[in-house]
Design a protein around this motif. Sequence first.
Motif, PDB file in Angstrom:
ATOM      1  N   MET A  27       0.824  -1.210   0.000  1.00 43.32           N
ATOM      2  CA  MET A  27       0.000   0.000   0.000  1.00 43.32           C
ATOM      3  C   MET A  27       0.858   1.260   0.000  1.00 43.32           C
ATOM      4  SD  MET A  27      -3.196  -0.893  -0.026  1.00 43.32           S
ATOM      5  CE  MET A  27      -3.927  -2.511  -0.086  1.00 43.32           C
ATOM      6  N   SER A  28       2.128   1.135  -0.359  1.00 41.78           N
ATOM      7  CA  SER A  28       3.015   2.292  -0.344  1.00 41.78           C
ATOM      8  C   SER A  28       2.551   3.349  -1.335  1.00 41.78           C
ATOM      9  CB  SER A  28       4.448   1.867  -0.652  1.00 41.78           C
ATOM     10  OG  SER A  28       4.546   1.295  -1.940  1.00 41.78           O
ATOM     11  N   GLY A  29       2.776   4.593  -0.962  1.00 43.15           N
ATOM     12  CA  GLY A  29       2.423   5.711  -1.814  1.00 43.15           C
ATOM     13  C   GLY A  29       1.019   6.242  -1.616  1.00 43.15           C
ATOM     14  N   LEU A  30       0.187   5.516  -0.884  1.00 41.18           N
ATOM     15  CA  LEU A  30      -1.181   5.990  -0.636  1.00 41.18           C
ATOM     16  C   LEU A  30      -1.161   7.039   0.477  1.00 41.18           C
ATOM     17  CD1 LEU A  30      -3.062   2.590  -0.802  1.00 41.18           C
ATOM     18  CD2 LEU A  30      -3.119   4.421  -2.501  1.00 41.18           C
ATOM     19  N   PRO A  31      -2.023   8.033   0.404  1.00 42.44           N
ATOM     20  CA  PRO A  31      -2.045   9.087   1.420  1.00 42.44           C
ATOM     21  C   PRO A  31      -2.350   8.537   2.811  1.00 42.44           C
ATOM     22  CG  PRO A  31      -3.464   9.655  -0.446  1.00 42.44           C
ATOM     23  CD  PRO A  31      -3.038   8.234  -0.636  1.00 42.44           C
ATOM     24  N   ASP A  32      -1.847   9.248   3.823  1.00 42.55           N
ATOM     25  CA  ASP A  32      -2.089   8.841   5.208  1.00 42.55           C
ATOM     26  C   ASP A  32      -3.572   8.788   5.539  1.00 42.55           C
ATOM     27  OD1 ASP A  32       0.638   8.605   5.662  1.00 42.55           O
ATOM     28  OD2 ASP A  32       0.819  10.610   6.557  1.00 42.55           O
ATOM     29  N   ASP A  33      -4.358   9.686   4.960  1.00 42.67           N
ATOM     30  CA  ASP A  33      -5.781   9.744   5.300  1.00 42.67           C
ATOM     31  C   ASP A  33      -6.662   8.893   4.375  1.00 42.67           C
ATOM     32  OD1 ASP A  33      -5.611  11.337   3.025  1.00 42.67           O
ATOM     33  OD2 ASP A  33      -6.858  12.953   3.844  1.00 42.67           O
ATOM     34  N   PHE A  34      -6.040   8.098   3.506  1.00 40.59           N
ATOM     35  CA  PHE A  34      -6.798   7.218   2.610  1.00 40.59           C
ATOM     36  C   PHE A  34      -7.288   6.002   3.388  1.00 40.59           C
ATOM     37  CE2 PHE A  34      -6.742   3.388  -0.069  1.00 40.59           C
ATOM     38  CZ  PHE A  34      -7.692   3.728  -1.009  1.00 40.59           C
ATOM     39  N   HIS A  35      -8.579   5.705   3.257  1.00 40.28           N
ATOM     40  CA  HIS A  35      -9.130   4.494   3.877  1.00 40.28           C
ATOM     41  C   HIS A  35      -9.429   3.429   2.835  1.00 40.28           C
ATOM     42  CE1 HIS A  35     -11.387   1.668   6.212  1.00 40.28           C
ATOM     43  NE2 HIS A  35     -12.451   1.856   5.455  1.00 40.28           N
ATOM     44  N   ALA A  36     -10.220   3.791   1.804  1.00 35.70           N
ATOM     45  CA  ALA A  36     -10.651   2.771   0.851  1.00 35.70           C
ATOM     46  C   ALA A  36     -11.002   3.381  -0.499  1.00 35.70           C
ATOM     47  CB  ALA A  36     -11.860   2.017   1.396  1.00 35.70           C
ATOM     48  N   LEU A  37     -10.953   2.512  -1.493  1.00 36.01           N
ATOM     49  CA  LEU A  37     -11.396   2.849  -2.842  1.00 36.01           C
ATOM     50  C   LEU A  37     -12.407   1.796  -3.258  1.00 36.01           C
ATOM     51  CD1 LEU A  37     -11.170   4.180  -5.719  1.00 36.01           C
ATOM     52  CD2 LEU A  37      -9.341   2.528  -6.162  1.00 36.01           C
ATOM     53  N   GLN A  38     -13.514   2.250  -3.821  1.00 37.38           N
ATOM     54  CA  GLN A  38     -14.510   1.378  -4.441  1.00 37.38           C
ATOM     55  C   GLN A  38     -14.548   1.753  -5.918  1.00 37.38           C
ATOM     56  OE1 GLN A  38     -16.360  -0.985  -2.891  1.00 37.38           O
ATOM     57  NE2 GLN A  38     -15.825  -0.492  -0.784  1.00 37.38           N
ATOM     58  N   TRP A  39     -14.432   0.782  -6.811  1.00 35.95           N
ATOM     59  CA  TRP A  39     -14.435   1.060  -8.254  1.00 35.95           C
ATOM     60  C   TRP A  39     -15.138  -0.072  -8.976  1.00 35.95           C
ATOM     61  CZ3 TRP A  39     -13.988   4.845 -11.488  1.00 35.95           C
ATOM     62  CH2 TRP A  39     -13.704   4.610 -12.831  1.00 35.95           C
ATOM     63  N   ASP A  40     -16.134   0.259  -9.800  1.00 38.24           N
ATOM     64  CA  ASP A  40     -16.895  -0.774 -10.503  1.00 38.24           C
ATOM     65  C   ASP A  40     -16.579  -0.859 -11.996  1.00 38.24           C
ATOM     66  OD1 ASP A  40     -18.242   1.298 -11.765  1.00 38.24           O
ATOM     67  OD2 ASP A  40     -20.179   0.873 -10.846  1.00 38.24           O
ATOM     68  N   SER A  42     -16.482   1.802 -14.016  1.00 37.71           N
ATOM     69  CA  SER A  42     -16.861   3.063 -14.653  1.00 37.71           C
ATOM     70  C   SER A  42     -17.001   4.216 -13.669  1.00 37.71           C
ATOM     71  CB  SER A  42     -18.155   2.902 -15.441  1.00 37.71           C
ATOM     72  OG  SER A  42     -19.207   2.503 -14.595  1.00 37.71           O
ATOM     73  N   ASP A  43     -17.282   3.900 -12.420  1.00 33.70           N
ATOM     74  CA  ASP A  43     -17.294   4.947 -11.400  1.00 33.70           C
ATOM     75  C   ASP A  43     -17.118   4.340 -10.023  1.00 33.70           C
ATOM     76  OD1 ASP A  43     -20.825   5.769 -10.933  1.00 33.70           O
ATOM     77  OD2 ASP A  43     -19.823   3.860 -11.097  1.00 33.70           O
ATOM     78  N   GLY A  44     -16.891   5.204  -9.065  1.00 27.12           N
ATOM     79  CA  GLY A  44     -16.675   4.734  -7.710  1.00 27.12           C
ATOM     80  C   GLY A  44     -16.434   5.904  -6.782  1.00 27.12           C
ATOM     81  N   HIS A  45     -15.775   5.603  -5.654  1.00 28.65           N
ATOM     82  CA  HIS A  45     -15.470   6.674  -4.720  1.00 28.65           C
ATOM     83  C   HIS A  45     -14.267   6.307  -3.856  1.00 28.65           C
ATOM     84  CE1 HIS A  45     -18.226   4.110  -2.359  1.00 28.65           C
ATOM     85  NE2 HIS A  45     -17.494   4.500  -1.324  1.00 28.65           N
ATOM     86  N   VAL A  46     -13.639   7.365  -3.355  1.00 23.60           N
ATOM     87  CA  VAL A  46     -12.523   7.249  -2.427  1.00 23.60           C
ATOM     88  C   VAL A  46     -13.065   7.607  -1.050  1.00 23.60           C
ATOM     89  CG1 VAL A  46     -10.273   8.204  -1.773  1.00 23.60           C
ATOM     90  CG2 VAL A  46     -10.841   7.888  -4.197  1.00 23.60           C
ATOM     91  N   GLU A  47     -12.747   6.772  -0.064  1.00 31.26           N
ATOM     92  CA  GLU A  47     -13.159   7.014   1.317  1.00 31.26           C
ATOM     93  C   GLU A  47     -11.921   7.404   2.116  1.00 31.26           C
ATOM     94  OE1 GLU A  47     -15.060   3.462   2.756  1.00 31.26           O
ATOM     95  OE2 GLU A  47     -16.267   3.286   0.941  1.00 31.26           O
ATOM     96  N   TYR A  48     -12.103   8.328   3.034  1.00 34.59           N
ATOM     97  CA  TYR A  48     -11.001   8.807   3.854  1.00 34.59           C
ATOM     98  C   TYR A  48     -11.171   8.373   5.302  1.00 34.59           C
ATOM     99  CZ  TYR A  48      -9.985  11.545  -0.258  1.00 34.59           C
ATOM    100  OH  TYR A  48      -9.692  11.907  -1.546  1.00 34.59           O
ATOM    101  N   SER A  49     -10.055   8.202   6.002  1.00 39.25           N
ATOM    102  CA  SER A  49     -10.103   7.801   7.407  1.00 39.25           C
ATOM    103  C   SER A  49     -10.545   8.953   8.302  1.00 39.25           C
ATOM    104  CB  SER A  49      -8.741   7.255   7.856  1.00 39.25           C
ATOM    105  OG  SER A  49      -7.710   8.179   7.593  1.00 39.25           O
ATOM    106  N   ASP A  50     -10.372  10.182   7.845  1.00 36.83           N
ATOM    107  CA  ASP A  50     -10.831  11.357   8.567  1.00 36.83           C
ATOM    108  C   ASP A  50     -12.326  11.525   8.291  1.00 36.83           C
ATOM    109  OD1 ASP A  50     -11.470  13.869   9.526  1.00 36.83           O
ATOM    110  OD2 ASP A  50      -9.817  14.904   8.534  1.00 36.83           O
ATOM    111  N   VAL A  51     -13.137  11.288   9.303  1.00 35.30           N
ATOM    112  CA  VAL A  51     -14.592  11.303   9.100  1.00 35.30           C
ATOM    113  C   VAL A  51     -15.125  12.682   8.737  1.00 35.30           C
ATOM    114  CG1 VAL A  51     -15.022   9.277  10.534  1.00 35.30           C
ATOM    115  CG2 VAL A  51     -15.056  11.556  11.574  1.00 35.30           C
ATOM    116  N   THR A  52     -14.321  13.727   8.934  1.00 32.78           N
ATOM    117  CA  THR A  52     -14.772  15.064   8.564  1.00 32.78           C
ATOM    118  C   THR A  52     -14.535  15.352   7.086  1.00 32.78           C
ATOM    119  OG1 THR A  52     -12.666  16.130   9.130  1.00 32.78           O
ATOM    120  CG2 THR A  52     -14.315  15.926  10.895  1.00 32.78           C
ATOM    121  N   LYS A  53     -13.796  14.473   6.410  1.00 34.10           N
ATOM    122  CA  LYS A  53     -13.518  14.637   4.977  1.00 34.10           C
ATOM    123  C   LYS A  53     -14.500  13.762   4.201  1.00 34.10           C
ATOM    124  CE  LYS A  53      -9.552  14.755   1.872  1.00 34.10           C
ATOM    125  NZ  LYS A  53      -8.092  14.567   1.793  1.00 34.10           N
ATOM    126  N   PRO A  54     -15.330  14.357   3.357  1.00 30.88           N
ATOM    127  CA  PRO A  54     -16.342  13.562   2.645  1.00 30.88           C
ATOM    128  C   PRO A  54     -15.723  12.637   1.595  1.00 30.88           C
ATOM    129  CG  PRO A  54     -16.360  15.829   1.872  1.00 30.88           C
ATOM    130  CD  PRO A  54     -15.384  15.775   3.020  1.00 30.88           C
TER     131      PRO A  54
END
Length: 91
Positions: A27-40, A42-54
């Motif tokens: 997982m090297s190179g991923l931001p400290d606040d990165f939690h997860a990526l969902q990708w289907d 054609s589209d998806g979303h990035v989730e952050y570990s900081d709950v204040t960041k949408p």
Amino acid sequence: MASYHYTVIKSDQAIYKNGESVEGCDMSGLPDDFHALQWDGSDGHVEYSDVTKPNLSVSSKSEIESAIGVSLPTLIERRTARETEIKAENE
């Protein structure tokens, strides 16, 4: 062409392809606040570990790389490499 659903969870060091996980991925190179990526495919979303960041919606592989600093093909290569290591360890 087949479409795959990928989920990347940094804290678990896991990359899922259509629900099948490979753990212990690089997982090297991923931001400290990165939690997860969902990708289907054609589209998806990035989730952050900081709950204040949408969550951040993404609609292309280039948007994924811009958001997390690592390309989806690189993450898929890391999953494949780890899967190969696991198979070799079990032989």
